[in-house]
Design a protein around this motif. Structure first.
Motif, PDB file in Angstrom:
ATOM      1  N   THR A  10      41.487  18.150  25.570  1.00  0.00           N
ATOM      2  CA  THR A  10      42.623  17.460  26.660  1.00  0.00           C
ATOM      3  C   THR A  10      41.618  17.290  27.918  1.00  0.00           C
ATOM      4  OG1 THR A  10      44.362  18.032  25.575  1.00  0.00           O
ATOM      5  CG2 THR A  10      44.782  17.363  27.589  1.00  0.00           C
ATOM      6  N   VAL A  11      41.219  18.263  28.247  1.00  0.00           N
ATOM      7  CA  VAL A  11      40.479  18.428  29.661  1.00  0.00           C
ATOM      8  C   VAL A  11      39.330  17.584  29.479  1.00  0.00           C
ATOM      9  CG1 VAL A  11      39.208  19.832  31.329  1.00  0.00           C
ATOM     10  CG2 VAL A  11      41.357  20.601  30.310  1.00  0.00           C
ATOM     11  N   LEU A  12      38.433  17.688  28.533  1.00  0.00           N
ATOM     12  CA  LEU A  12      37.327  16.978  28.425  1.00  0.00           C
ATOM     13  C   LEU A  12      37.483  15.548  28.373  1.00  0.00           C
ATOM     14  CD1 LEU A  12      35.133  19.311  26.197  1.00  0.00           C
ATOM     15  CD2 LEU A  12      34.850  19.090  28.944  1.00  0.00           C
ATOM     16  N   ALA A  13      38.696  15.109  27.664  1.00  0.00           N
ATOM     17  CA  ALA A  13      38.983  13.837  27.393  1.00  0.00           C
ATOM     18  C   ALA A  13      39.359  13.098  28.523  1.00  0.00           C
ATOM     19  CB  ALA A  13      40.297  13.659  26.222  1.00  0.00           C
ATOM     20  N   LEU A  53      46.356   9.132  36.798  1.00  0.00           N
ATOM     21  CA  LEU A  53      46.891  10.416  37.377  1.00  0.00           C
ATOM     22  C   LEU A  53      47.843  11.178  36.346  1.00  0.00           C
ATOM     23  CD1 LEU A  53      47.821   9.763  41.045  1.00  0.00           C
ATOM     24  CD2 LEU A  53      46.313  11.628  40.263  1.00  0.00           C
ATOM     25  N   ALA A  54      48.301  10.123  35.411  1.00  0.00           N
ATOM     26  CA  ALA A  54      49.160  10.905  34.441  1.00  0.00           C
ATOM     27  C   ALA A  54      48.313  11.596  33.335  1.00  0.00           C
ATOM     28  CB  ALA A  54      50.136   9.711  33.867  1.00  0.00           C
ATOM     29  N   VAL A  55      47.292  10.916  32.938  1.00  0.00           N
ATOM     30  CA  VAL A  55      46.378  11.428  32.137  1.00  0.00           C
ATOM     31  C   VAL A  55      45.683  12.895  32.616  1.00  0.00           C
ATOM     32  CG1 VAL A  55      44.193  11.378  30.606  1.00  0.00           C
ATOM     33  CG2 VAL A  55      45.486   9.345  30.911  1.00  0.00           C
ATOM     34  N   LEU A  56      45.390  12.743  33.677  1.00  0.00           N
ATOM     35  CA  LEU A  56      44.925  14.171  34.359  1.00  0.00           C
ATOM     36  C   LEU A  56      45.927  15.316  34.511  1.00  0.00           C
ATOM     37  CD1 LEU A  56      43.012  12.471  37.362  1.00  0.00           C
ATOM     38  CD2 LEU A  56      41.970  13.576  35.308  1.00  0.00           C
ATOM     39  N   GLU A  57      47.174  14.668  34.625  1.00  0.00           N
ATOM     40  CA  GLU A  57      48.362  15.611  34.887  1.00  0.00           C
ATOM     41  C   GLU A  57      48.705  16.215  33.219  1.00  0.00           C
ATOM     42  OE1 GLU A  57      52.518  16.468  37.126  1.00  0.00           O
ATOM     43  OE2 GLU A  57      52.133  14.422  36.401  1.00  0.00           O
ATOM     44  N   ARG A  58      48.569  15.402  32.157  1.00  0.00           N
ATOM     45  CA  ARG A  58      48.761  15.947  30.803  1.00  0.00           C
ATOM     46  C   ARG A  58      47.606  17.090  30.565  1.00  0.00           C
ATOM     47  NH1 ARG A  58      50.108  10.493  29.861  1.00  0.00           N
ATOM     48  NH2 ARG A  58      47.998  10.118  28.965  1.00  0.00           N
ATOM     49  N   GLY A  59      46.574  16.688  31.096  1.00  0.00           N
ATOM     50  CA  GLY A  59      45.267  17.507  30.736  1.00  0.00           C
ATOM     51  C   GLY A  59      45.507  18.802  31.842  1.00  0.00           C
ATOM     52  N   GLY A  60      46.548  18.835  32.443  1.00  0.00           N
ATOM     53  CA  GLY A  60      46.755  20.251  33.317  1.00  0.00           C
ATOM     54  C   GLY A  60      45.443  20.190  34.429  1.00  0.00           C
ATOM     55  N   LEU A  61      45.136  18.982  34.864  1.00  0.00           N
ATOM     56  CA  LEU A  61      44.054  19.128  35.975  1.00  0.00           C
ATOM     57  C   LEU A  61      44.570  18.633  37.340  1.00  0.00           C
ATOM     58  CD1 LEU A  61      41.295  17.258  33.987  1.00  0.00           C
ATOM     59  CD2 LEU A  61      41.184  19.458  34.529  1.00  0.00           C
ATOM     60  N   VAL A  62      45.986  18.056  37.310  1.00  0.00           N
ATOM     61  CA  VAL A  62      46.560  17.877  38.589  1.00  0.00           C
ATOM     62  C   VAL A  62      48.014  18.300  38.341  1.00  0.00           C
ATOM     63  CG1 VAL A  62      44.963  15.997  39.467  1.00  0.00           C
ATOM     64  CG2 VAL A  62      47.240  15.436  38.179  1.00  0.00           C
ATOM     65  N   THR A  63      48.814  18.395  39.606  1.00  0.00           N
ATOM     66  CA  THR A  63      50.365  18.777  39.374  1.00  0.00           C
ATOM     67  C   THR A  63      50.851  17.583  40.251  1.00  0.00           C
ATOM     68  OG1 THR A  63      51.984  20.471  39.440  1.00  0.00           O
ATOM     69  CG2 THR A  63      50.274  20.684  41.155  1.00  0.00           C
ATOM     70  N   SER A  64      52.093  17.416  40.020  1.00  0.00           N
ATOM     71  CA  SER A  64      52.914  16.171  40.773  1.00  0.00           C
ATOM     72  C   SER A  64      54.045  17.015  41.533  1.00  0.00           C
ATOM     73  CB  SER A  64      53.058  15.108  40.139  1.00  0.00           C
ATOM     74  OG  SER A  64      53.936  15.501  39.129  1.00  0.00           O
ATOM     75  N   THR A  65      54.315  16.773  42.923  1.00  0.00           N
ATOM     76  CA  THR A  65      55.552  17.022  43.492  1.00  0.00           C
ATOM     77  C   THR A  65      56.253  15.981  43.920  1.00  0.00           C
ATOM     78  OG1 THR A  65      54.489  19.132  44.074  1.00  0.00           O
ATOM     79  CG2 THR A  65      56.424  18.534  45.261  1.00  0.00           C
ATOM     80  N   ARG A  66      57.588  15.477  43.515  1.00  0.00           N
ATOM     81  CA  ARG A  66      58.340  14.418  44.041  1.00  0.00           C
ATOM     82  C   ARG A  66      59.181  15.028  45.308  1.00  0.00           C
ATOM     83  NH1 ARG A  66      60.122   9.879  42.498  1.00  0.00           N
ATOM     84  NH2 ARG A  66      58.817   9.854  40.187  1.00  0.00           N
ATOM     85  N   SER A  67      59.029  13.945  46.270  1.00  0.00           N
ATOM     86  CA  SER A  67      59.865  14.281  47.502  1.00  0.00           C
ATOM     87  C   SER A  67      60.508  13.000  47.791  1.00  0.00           C
ATOM     88  CB  SER A  67      59.037  14.777  48.719  1.00  0.00           C
ATOM     89  OG  SER A  67      59.907  14.806  49.654  1.00  0.00           O
ATOM     90  N   GLY A  68      61.723  12.594  47.340  1.00  0.00           N
ATOM     91  CA  GLY A  68      62.339  11.471  47.343  1.00  0.00           C
ATOM     92  C   GLY A  68      61.869  10.146  46.458  1.00  0.00           C
ATOM     93  N   ARG A  69      61.204   9.439  47.194  1.00  0.00           N
ATOM     94  CA  ARG A  69      60.632   8.427  46.144  1.00  0.00           C
ATOM     95  C   ARG A  69      59.009   8.503  46.155  1.00  0.00           C
ATOM     96  NH1 ARG A  69      62.017   2.434  48.289  1.00  0.00           N
ATOM     97  NH2 ARG A  69      60.779   2.082  46.336  1.00  0.00           N
ATOM     98  N   GLU A  70      58.665   9.297  46.855  1.00  0.00           N
ATOM     99  CA  GLU A  70      57.196   9.808  46.899  1.00  0.00           C
ATOM    100  C   GLU A  70      56.715  10.945  46.048  1.00  0.00           C
ATOM    101  OE1 GLU A  70      55.173  11.320  50.891  1.00  0.00           O
ATOM    102  OE2 GLU A  70      54.574   8.999  50.825  1.00  0.00           O
ATOM    103  N   VAL A  71      55.629  10.472  45.263  1.00  0.00           N
ATOM    104  CA  VAL A  71      55.030  11.741  44.491  1.00  0.00           C
ATOM    105  C   VAL A  71      53.782  11.878  45.100  1.00  0.00           C
ATOM    106  CG1 VAL A  71      54.394  12.309  42.246  1.00  0.00           C
ATOM    107  CG2 VAL A  71      56.470  10.790  42.342  1.00  0.00           C
ATOM    108  N   THR A  72      53.529  13.452  45.288  1.00  0.00           N
ATOM    109  CA  THR A  72      52.318  13.762  45.871  1.00  0.00           C
ATOM    110  C   THR A  72      51.594  14.661  44.929  1.00  0.00           C
ATOM    111  OG1 THR A  72      53.214  14.046  48.121  1.00  0.00           O
ATOM    112  CG2 THR A  72      51.117  14.977  47.694  1.00  0.00           C
TER     113      THR A  72
END
Length: 109
Positions: A10-13, A53-72
Protein backbone atom coordinates in the motif's frame (compact mmCIF):
# COMPACT_ATOMS: atom_id res chain seq x y z
CA UNK A 1 6.99 -0.41 13.82
CA UNK A 2 7.20 -3.30 11.40
CA UNK A 3 5.17 -3.37 8.24
CA UNK A 4 3.28 -6.39 7.06
CA UNK A 5 3.59 -7.18 3.33
CA UNK A 6 0.16 -5.70 2.58
CA UNK A 7 1.13 -2.42 4.25
CA UNK A 8 4.38 -2.30 2.28
CA UNK A 9 2.41 -2.80 -0.94
CA UNK A 10 0.00 0.00 0.00
CA UNK A 11 2.80 2.42 0.87
CA UNK A 12 4.78 1.67 -2.28
CA UNK A 13 1.65 1.94 -4.45
CA UNK A 14 0.86 5.31 -2.89
CA UNK A 15 4.42 6.53 -3.52
CA UNK A 16 4.53 5.20 -7.09
CA UNK A 17 2.69 8.20 -8.52
CA UNK A 18 4.87 11.30 -9.06
CA UNK A 19 1.97 13.66 -8.32
CA UNK A 20 1.34 11.95 -4.98
CA UNK A 21 5.03 12.28 -4.14
CA UNK A 22 4.79 16.00 -4.99
CA UNK A 23 1.71 16.32 -2.76
CA UNK A 24 3.54 14.53 0.05
CA UNK A 25 6.62 16.73 -0.39
CA UNK A 26 4.53 19.90 -0.34
CA UNK A 27 2.64 18.70 2.71
CA UNK A 28 5.89 17.87 4.51
CA UNK A 29 7.22 21.34 3.71
CA UNK A 30 4.14 22.92 5.30
CA UNK A 31 3.98 20.60 8.30
CA UNK A 32 0.23 20.54 7.80
CA UNK A 33 -2.01 21.99 5.11
CA UNK A 34 -5.40 21.87 3.48
CA UNK A 35 -6.04 20.58 -0.03
CA UNK A 36 -6.72 24.17 -1.10
CA UNK A 37 -3.30 25.31 0.15
CA UNK A 38 -1.56 22.41 -1.56
CA UNK A 39 -3.41 22.85 -4.87
CA UNK A 40 -2.26 26.47 -5.03
CA UNK A 41 1.33 25.20 -5.25
CA UNK A 42 0.81 22.21 -7.52
CA UNK A 43 -0.15 21.99 -11.19
CA UNK A 44 -3.33 20.02 -10.41
CA UNK A 45 -6.82 20.93 -9.27
CA UNK A 46 -7.98 20.92 -5.67
CA UNK A 47 -10.17 17.89 -6.47
CA UNK A 48 -7.13 16.01 -7.79
CA UNK A 49 -5.17 16.90 -4.65
CA UNK A 50 -8.03 15.58 -2.49
CA UNK A 51 -8.00 12.28 -4.41
CA UNK A 52 -4.23 11.95 -4.03
CA UNK A 53 -4.47 12.76 -0.33
CA UNK A 54 -7.10 10.01 0.07
CA UNK A 55 -4.69 7.46 -1.44
CA UNK A 56 -1.88 8.71 0.80
CA UNK A 57 -4.17 8.47 3.81
CA UNK A 58 -5.22 4.88 2.94
CA UNK A 59 -1.50 4.10 2.72
CA UNK A 60 -1.01 5.47 6.21
CA UNK A 61 1.30 8.22 4.97
CA UNK A 62 -0.90 11.15 5.99
CA UNK A 63 -3.59 11.79 8.54
CA UNK A 64 -6.47 14.23 8.37
CA UNK A 65 -8.14 16.38 11.00
CA UNK A 66 -11.48 18.05 10.39
CA UNK A 67 -12.27 21.40 11.97
CA UNK A 68 -15.67 22.55 10.76
CA UNK A 69 -15.59 22.52 6.97
CA UNK A 70 -11.80 22.55 6.78
CA UNK A 71 -9.67 19.39 6.64
CA UNK A 72 -6.00 19.70 7.51
CA UNK A 73 -3.58 16.97 6.47
CA UNK A 74 -0.25 16.10 8.07
CA UNK A 75 2.47 13.61 7.17
CA UNK A 76 2.80 10.44 9.25
CA UNK A 77 6.57 9.81 9.20
CA UNK A 78 6.31 6.49 11.07
CA UNK A 79 4.99 4.70 7.97
CA UNK A 80 7.73 6.20 5.80
CA UNK A 81 10.38 5.27 8.37
CA UNK A 82 9.11 1.68 8.61
CA UNK A 83 9.10 1.36 4.80
CA UNK A 84 12.66 2.73 4.63
CA UNK A 85 13.78 0.20 7.27
CA UNK A 86 12.15 -2.61 5.28
CA UNK A 87 13.95 -1.46 2.12
CA UNK A 88 17.27 -1.27 4.02
CA UNK A 89 16.80 -4.82 5.33
CA UNK A 90 15.97 -6.04 1.83
CA UNK A 91 19.09 -4.37 0.44
CA UNK A 92 21.22 -5.98 3.17
CA UNK A 93 19.82 -9.41 2.30
CA UNK A 94 20.70 -8.88 -1.35
CA UNK A 95 24.20 -7.71 -0.43
CA UNK A 96 24.69 -10.94 1.56
CA UNK A 97 23.45 -13.03 -1.37
CA UNK A 98 25.66 -11.21 -3.85
CA UNK A 99 28.71 -11.68 -1.60
CA UNK A 100 27.97 -15.43 -1.45
CA UNK A 101 27.71 -15.59 -5.26
CA UNK A 102 30.97 -13.64 -5.60
CA UNK A 103 32.67 -16.03 -3.20
CA UNK A 104 31.42 -19.04 -5.18
CA UNK A 105 32.37 -17.49 -8.51
CA UNK A 106 35.88 -16.64 -7.42
CA UNK A 107 36.40 -20.09 -5.97
CA UNK A 108 39.07 -21.11 -3.50
CA UNK A 109 42.40 -19.34 -3.80
Amino acid sequence: MTLDPGAVDTVLAALADPTRRAVLDALAAHGGATATTLSAELPVSRQAVVKHLAVLERGGLVTSTRSGREVTYTVRPDRLDATARWMTQLAAQWDTRLQAIKHLAEGPD
